[in-house]
Structure formats: structure tokens, C-alpha cells
Design a protein around this motif. Structure first.
Motif, short mmCIF file in Angstrom:
data_model
loop_
_atom_site.label_atom_id
_atom_site.label_comp_id
_atom_site.label_asym_id
_atom_site.label_seq_id
_atom_site.Cartn_x
_atom_site.Cartn_y
_atom_site.Cartn_z
N THR A 21 -2.78 -2.94 -6.34
CA THR A 21 -3.38 -3.90 -6.98
C THR A 21 -2.94 -5.09 -6.28
N ALA A 22 -1.36 -5.12 -5.84
CA ALA A 22 -0.75 -6.15 -5.25
C ALA A 22 -1.20 -5.89 -3.65
N ALA A 23 -1.67 -4.96 -3.02
CA ALA A 23 -2.17 -5.25 -1.71
C ALA A 23 -3.41 -5.51 -1.32
N LEU A 24 -4.28 -5.50 -2.38
CA LEU A 24 -5.61 -6.01 -2.04
C LEU A 24 -5.52 -7.46 -1.98
N GLY A 58 -9.58 2.51 -8.76
CA GLY A 58 -10.57 3.21 -9.70
C GLY A 58 -11.85 2.11 -9.44
N ARG A 59 -12.11 1.72 -8.10
CA ARG A 59 -13.56 1.26 -7.90
C ARG A 59 -14.09 1.78 -6.42
N PRO A 60 -14.32 3.14 -6.85
CA PRO A 60 -14.86 3.72 -5.50
C PRO A 60 -16.17 3.31 -4.82
N GLN A 61 -17.12 2.73 -6.06
CA GLN A 61 -18.54 2.06 -5.47
C GLN A 61 -18.06 1.13 -4.29
N GLU A 62 -17.31 0.31 -4.60
CA GLU A 62 -16.93 -0.92 -3.57
C GLU A 62 -16.57 -0.30 -2.43
N ALA A 63 -15.29 0.82 -2.55
CA ALA A 63 -15.01 1.14 -1.49
C ALA A 63 -15.91 1.88 -0.41
N PHE A 101 0.86 -1.24 0.17
CA PHE A 101 -0.14 -0.10 0.05
C PHE A 101 0.77 1.13 0.02
N ILE A 102 1.80 1.44 0.85
CA ILE A 102 2.58 2.45 0.92
C ILE A 102 3.62 2.56 -0.18
N ALA A 117 -10.78 -0.91 1.61
CA ALA A 117 -11.53 -0.04 0.94
C ALA A 117 -10.70 1.27 0.50
N MET A 118 -9.71 1.46 1.05
CA MET A 118 -8.80 2.48 0.39
C MET A 118 -7.94 2.07 -0.79
N SER A 119 -7.59 0.74 -0.80
CA SER A 119 -6.79 0.11 -1.80
C SER A 119 -7.90 0.38 -2.98
N LEU A 120 -9.09 -0.27 -2.85
CA LEU A 120 -10.27 -0.16 -3.97
C LEU A 120 -10.29 1.29 -4.58
#
Length: 737
Positions: free
Chosen positions: A183-186, A220-225, A177-178, A213-216
Motif C-alpha cells: 500500500t505504501a509502495a503504490l 487485491g486489485r488483480p483486474q487493474e494489475a 515493495f520488498i 501492477a505487481m503492487s496492485l
């Protein structure tokens, strides 16, 4: 105005709290002591009890006492390094709950080093993620990748403890993440979250869900986040954990912003700010203040933006937080420049820009450098230093091209992949049909031979059977001929689609080459002209850049609209606020042309998809304003209709001609009308409207009887969705907050 300063900055700052207390929750609920000494186990259990009471207590006096108790335990067992390691770990969790990140780094670093020296893997694995997090927040160098590898190796050692294994997965996910590899963090974060949820560890599941949620958001997946943030928010409200509510509101604001709900994002952040100030959480408060200031700048509410950014900058300086100084000094400088270029306090802005550069020696290697170079270009332009302004403008264009070229390349690659996939599917279908025809022909041949044998045996009926056989063979031949014709027709359609896809790619490359070439040529010409002629050439450069951005953004929106599947994303939506926000934004554009934007919007609530509906409304309003002469009016009407509701946009422009019917909703279809204010027209807008309307099952019509301009209506039928959860309605979020 761009959203890049919000989009990039908010995610980095939210990273400061994305794993806040994840391992603290675990430490308070589970004790995995690698050393079986009974006395040590009792002391470690006492430390865990202090941490549990601290997390559940709302008494500030007890919170202060908790630190004294932990230090007394460490001093009372000064010769026992195992107890010292656990005491540093516990103290680090206490400081992390209060967002004291310099102390968190110090405590967790001591715990991690002692744990590694003693090979107490329980301490090492619990300290890893908070150590990585705190080092990132206070801008301290740390080998996050090495730490992630070490805890993974320790967790893999026997005896295998599933709990420690999934804590190690958390550290790996946070390392990615940092490192901005979201993509690898999820995968590791989701795997850990599933484990904690199945094992009933609600506190740790909620914290991990926040990081997911922050990774999403960043992929580019704001609705899932947004859905995951709403889950957390409901749980924290139910438990009365106001600090966790404030953190979740801060993170949730980013998803709301991505979805165009900027005012809701600001409202959520103001609630979070009030909670943090009441709790005395300085770091969280300055982070939220910066986010509010950044959103207000996007909404052009500059005075209020300046207030929040100055407050956040002062707090950053008091806390000696270099990252806070970096973002707030740059954000404040941008607000002052954008508010009114004729009244800029140039010495103050220069001082802010120096603070920004001093806070980040490697600024040129970050995404923030594009915002910095744009601010420097505008500052030098206002100051009259045109040579420096030109130099910074070139740097800004290079940074902008680096980002947009990556997005454009991704879009082209996706387009080519879709084309290859479509062609392969058509080829497979064609081969399958050929094989079926061959098998049918073989069966018919065997049947014909059998009939022929019977005819030979029956001399009396030979003629009759021969005629029947001939007739059947002729019929089979005709059927095969028709099938061949249908296959040929499908092949022609496939060829047309392939050519259309390649033509789109060619248009993208061709249309982008012209404005870029114009910029290059203008830059070369600037070297031969004195300073007083620079403004005219800058105008040419700006026009070219805007044209390029207009084309790219239009094409990317069309491609996204075509490929988006919204079946499981439909939500019950309050239509009126959504349309009011669009009218508010486009009223500014209409005012530039002395036009009046009239809105007649009745209260409506329907199942819809906000982003797709926004595409329809924004393109219809943009076209209406673009083709309406100065001083005229544009009408937007939304009202209930039998079986659904209807949206109508009417302008006083040139309207449509008979020749426009065939290419009205085609891609790149240029109609007879021309913009009235030298705006750019690409022939993409109405095609995007039609594509988005089809996604929602809506019917788009043109009123050909209206002769005073153009009138387009979109009827939206009533939809149903089984995915709707009344407890997680986005429109109920503000009320609940």
C-alpha cells in the motif's frame, strides 16, 4: 488445495525483476553529471553510449564486447574515482539486463559507496534501486530503508532536478515493495510513472508501470494489475523486445491466476520460458519454471509439476541461489506428497525439507512457514510418526489461524464501519427533513398571520377567510403528520438494517467459536489417548477446520459481492471457456459422488464481469451436486436467448417446497432439502447467487413446474460498456502471446 504457495511465492520471485533495468533505461537517456569537468563528461557520455547500444542490440558478440569496453575505460582512468563510479554503475546495468544478480550487487555496491564518498548524487540515486533489488534476490542483508532515506535527502538538495527526485521516489517505492508494504509502495511508484509518461520516457514508464501492477496484485486489485500488464505487453511486442515480453508474461500470469485463469497463466509462462532459454537467461528461466510447476500442482497435474520443479531446483543449485533452492525444494516436496501419499519416497522428501530449512534459517518468521509446517505434518503422518505429525499439525493450525483471523477481523471491521456510515447517513437525512418541516411550518405561520390580519380588516369576509385558514392549517397538519409517519417508517427500516448487520457479525463470531472450540477440545483429549486412536481425532479436527473455513469463505464472498462495484469493470467476455473451466473443476466433485455432470454450452460472447459470473455458476453447481443423490446427474445449459443469453442448472435432488419460497434467496435461509453426502450447508449459496445476479442486471428464476429435482435459470440481458478497449481484451491475450 491452497493457493498460498503460489500467491506468496510468485510475488516474491517476481520482485526479483520488478525494477529490472529501470535505472539502466534512465542512464542510457539522460546524463546528470554533478562534476562539470569536460574530460569527465566526455568519458561518461561514452559509457552512456555503450549502455544504449547494449540495450538496443540483439548481437551477443557485441554484448560481450560491451563489458570489455567498460573495463578498458575504468582501467584507462585508474586515478579518477568519478569515472570509476560511473563505470561500475554502467557495468551493473549491463549485468542486470542479463539477470546476473550477484555481479549486479557487487557493481552497484561499489558505485553506491564511491558515489556517497564523492557526493556524486547522480551515481548514488541511479545505483540505489538496483542495489536494493539485487540484495533481495541473492538474500544479502542491506539497509534498504537507510538507502531510500539517503537518496531522498540527496535528491532534495539544490539544484533541484525533477528527474533525480522521481528516481529517488522509485527507490522509496521499491523499498516498501520488498518490505511487503505494498500500500505504501503504490503512491511513490504512481507519482514517478506519471512523471516519466508526461516527459516521454517510454522505457522507464513501462518499467515503473510493471512495478505498479505487481503492487496492485498484492493489495487485491488483480483486474487493474492485468490492464497495466497488457499495456506493457502490447508495447514490448510492438518494439520486438522479447526479453521484456517474457518478464511481462511472467508477471501477468499472477493476475490471470488470481482471476481463475490458471491455464492461461501456464500458457503465458511457457512462452516466457522459451524466450528466456533462447536468450540464455538462467535466472529468469528458473523463476518461470518454478511458477509453472506451482500452478500445475494447483491443477493436480503432478507429473508435469515435478518435471518443472526439478529443472528449476537443479538450476538454482548450479547458480548457488539460496532463494531458488528454498522455494523449489519445498515446492517439489509438496508436489511429491500431494501426488500419491501411498507411494512417497520418504527419504527424498525429508532431504528436500532439510534443504528448505537450511536455505532459510529464519523460516519460522515468514508466511512460507505455513506451507512448510503443513508439508511436515503430512510427511510425518505418512511416515507413521504420529506424535511429530500432531506437533506439526498444531503449528500449521496456529499459522493458518494467524492469517485467517486477520482476514476475518478486517471483514468484521469493514462491516461495522459500513453499518456506522449507513446509520450516520440516515440520521443526517432525518435531521435535514426535520429542519425542512420547521422552516415550512414557520412560513405557514407567517402566511396564516397575514391572512388573519386581512380577515380582521375585512369584516364582511371574516367568516369566509377564517374557514379557509382553518382548512389550510388542517391540511398542513395532515401533511406534517404523514411526513412524520414516513420518517418513523424510515427509522424502523434503519433499525432493521442495523440489527441485521450486528446479527451478521454475531453469527460470524458464534459460528467460528464452535469449530475452534472443537479443535481445542480434541487437542486436549489427544494427550490421554494412545497413538492408534489419533486418526479418528484428526478426522474430527479436519471436519471442524473445514466447517470453519466454509463459513468464513462463504460470508466473505457474500460481503465482497454486496460491496463490489463492477460498472467500470465490465468487459466483453468469451462465456464458453469460462463455463467449461467451471464444469471441469466441478466434474471432479461430482465424480466423488458417482454423479454425471452434463454440459450443454453453446458458443457465447457477451459483456460481463468474470469474477461475478463465476460466483453465480460455482454456487449453482455446488448446490446441485450437494443435494443430488449418488449416481444421479446434474445439467448445466448455456444458450442464446432473445435480448441476451440464459444459464440453466438442473439437478435430480429433492427440489423445492412451497415453504421454501419466502426464504429462497435470503441470507442464512435453510431450505427443506438436505445434502446427500454429509456436506455442510450454511444458507449462504443462493443469497450469493442472487446478489451477484443483481450486480449483472440478471433475472434469477425457479422452475416450480419441474418435479424431478430443482431447476434454476439466470437470464443475462445484453450490456454495453464504454470502458472496453479492443486492443486490451483479456481473451485476445493468449492468441497474441
Amino acid at each position: 488445495m491452497k493457493l498460498s504457495d503460489c500467491r506468496v511465492t510468485l510475488t516474491y520471485w517476481v520482485a526479483a525483476t520488478c525494477l529490472l533495468c529501470i535505472l539502466a533505461a534512465c542512464s542510457s537517456e539522460r546524463n546528470t553529471n554533478d562534476h562539470p569537468d569536460t574530460a569527465e563528461a566526455q568519458v561518461i557520455a561514452q559509457l552512456n553510449s555503450i549502455l544504449t547500444a547494449f540495450l538496443d542490440a540483439n548481437d551477443e558478440a557485441f554484448q560481450s564486447t560491451a563489458f570489455d569496453l567498460v573495463r578498458e575505460i575504468r582501467e584507462g582512468h585508474s586515478g579518477n574515482e568519478v569515472i570509476a563510479a560511473y563505470s561500475y554503475l554502467t557495468e551493473g546495468f549491463l549485468n542486470q539486463e542479463l539477470s546476473r544478480f550477484p555481479l549486479v550487487y557487487e557493481n552497484m555496491n561499489q558505485a553506491y559507496e564511491l558515489g556517497m564518498a564523492l557526493q556524486v548524487r547522480d551515481v548514488v540515486i541511479r545505483a540505489a534501486a538496483p542495489l536494493i533489488n539485487a540484495a533481495f534476490v541473492i538474500s544479502r542483508e542491506t539497509e534498504s530503508e537507510q538507502i531510500a532515506e539517503e537518496v531522498t535527502a540527496l535528491a532534495a538538495q539544490p539544484p533541484h532536478d525533477p528527474y533525480l527526485i522521481h528516481l529517488a521516489l522509485l527507490s522509496n517505492g521499491f523499498h516498501h515493495f520488498i518490505s511487503e508494504d505494498f500500500t505504501a509502495a503504490l503512491p511513490p511508484l504512481m507519482q514517478a510513472a506519471d512523471f516519466f509518461e508526461k516527459n516521454g520516457d517510454t522505457r522507464l514508464w513501462l518499467k515503473t508501470n510493471n512495478s505498479i501492477a505487481m503492487s496492485l496484485q498484492r493489495v487485491g486489485r488483480p483486474q487493474e494489475a492485468l490492464e497495466r500488464f497488457e499495456q506493457n505487453l502490447a508495447a514490448y511486442y510492438a518494439s520486438g523486445n522479447r526479453i521484456a515480453v517474457s518478464r511481462t508474461l511472467n508477471n501477468l500470469s499472477i493476475s490471470l491466476s488470481y482471476m481463475g485463469e490458471k491455464q492461461k497463466a501456464i500458457d503465458s509462462l511457457k512462452v516466457a520460458l522459451e524466450i528466456n532459454e533462447q536468450a540464455g537467461l538462467e535466472f529468469n528461466a528458473l523463476q518461470v519454471q518454478y511458477n509453472i510447476g506451482a500452478y500445475l500442482r494447483v491443477l493436480q497435474q503432478y507429473d508435469e509439476s515435478e518435471y518443472y520443479l526439478r529443472e528449476s531446483l537443479d538450476r538454482s543449485k548450479r547458480m548457488n541461489l539460496s532463494m531458488g533452492v528454498l522455494y523449489n525444494s519445498l515446492g517439489l516436496a509438496r508436489t511429491l506428497i500431494w501426488r500419491d501419499s501411498t507411494q512417497v519416497n520418504i527419504p527424498e522428501v525429508r532431504s528436500l525439507m532439510r534443504q528448505t530449512a537450511d536455505s532459510a534459517p529464519n523460516l519460522a518468521g515468514t508466511d512460507l512457514y505455513m506451507d512448510y509446517s503443513e508439508a511436515m505434518f503430512r510427511l510425518e503422518q505418512i511416515s507413521g510418526n504420529f506424535e511429530e505429525a500432531l506437533r506439526w499439525h498444531i503449528i500449521y493450525q496456529q499459522q493458518y489461524s494467524r492469517i485467517t483471523s486477520t482476514e476475518r477481523q478486517v471483514a468484521i471491521e469493514e462491516l461495522m464501519f459500513a453499518n456506522r456510515l449507513e446509520r450516520s447517513e440516515a440520521e443526517i437525512a432525518h435531521l435535514s427533513e426535520v429542519i425542512k418541516l420547521k422552516e415550512r411550518a414557520q412560513r405557514n405561520l407567517f402566511a396564516g398571520l397575514g391572512v388573519l390580519g386581512l380577515l380582521l380588516l375585512g369584516a364582511g369576509g371574516a367568516g369566509y377567510y377564517f374557514r379557509q385558514l382553518s382548512s389550510r392549517i388542517s391540511a398542513l397538519y395532515n401533511v406534517q403528520k404523514l411526513q412524520n409517519a414516513e420518517i418513523a417508517k424510515q427509522n424502523e427500516e434503519l433499525k432493521r438494517l442495523t440489527e441485521e448487520r450486528f446479527r451478521l457479525t454475531k453469527v460470524i463470531i458464534h459460528d467460528l467459536r464452535n469449530p475452534i472450540g472443537a479443535i481445542d477440545a480434541t487437542l486436549e483429549m489427544l494427550e490421554d489417548y494412545p497413538n492408534e486412536e489419533l486418526d479418528q481425532f484428526k478426522m474430527f479436527m479436519q471436519v471442524s477446520v473445514e466447517k470453519m473455513s466454509h463459513i468464513v469463505n462463504g460470508l466473505l464472498k457474500v460481503y465482497q459481492a454486496e460491496s463490489l462495484e463492477i460498472g467500470d469493470k465490465l468487459r466483453e467476455t468469451d462465456i464458453k471457456p469460462l463455463l467449461d473451466l467451471q464444469v471441469q473443476e466441478f466434474s471432479i466433485l461430482a465424480a466423488h459422488k458417482q454423479q454425471k455432470l452434463i454440459a450443454e454450452i453453446e458458443p457465447l460472447r457477451a459483456v460481463s464481469h468474470a469474477d461475478t459470473l463465476n460466483t453465480i455458476v460455482s454456487n449453482l453447481l455446488s448446490n446441485a451436486i450437494k443435494y443430488t443423490p449418488h449416481g444421479k446427474s446434474v445439467l448445466l445449459r448455456a444458450q442464446p436467448a432473445p435480448g441476451g443469453w440464459q444459464l440453466t442448472v438442473r439437478d435430480q435432488g429433492p427440489g423445492f417446497r412451497e415453504a421454501d419460497k419466502e426464504k429462497m434467496f435470503t441470507l442464512f435461509g435453510r431450505l427443506s432439502g438436505r445434502p446427500t453426502g454429509d456436506e455442510e450447508s450454511t444458507g449462504i449459496g443462493l443469497y450469493a447467487v442472487k446478489t451477484a445476479a443483481d450486480k449483472l442486471g440478471a433475472t434469477l428464476t425457479v422452475n416450480w413446474d419441474y418435479k424431478d429435482g430443482a431447476e434454476l435459470s439466470c437470464f443475462f440481458p445484453l450490456l454495453e460498456t464504454t470502458a472496453l478497449n479492443p486492443k486490451q481484451q483479456p481473451n485476445e491475450l493468449t492468441t497474441e502471446t
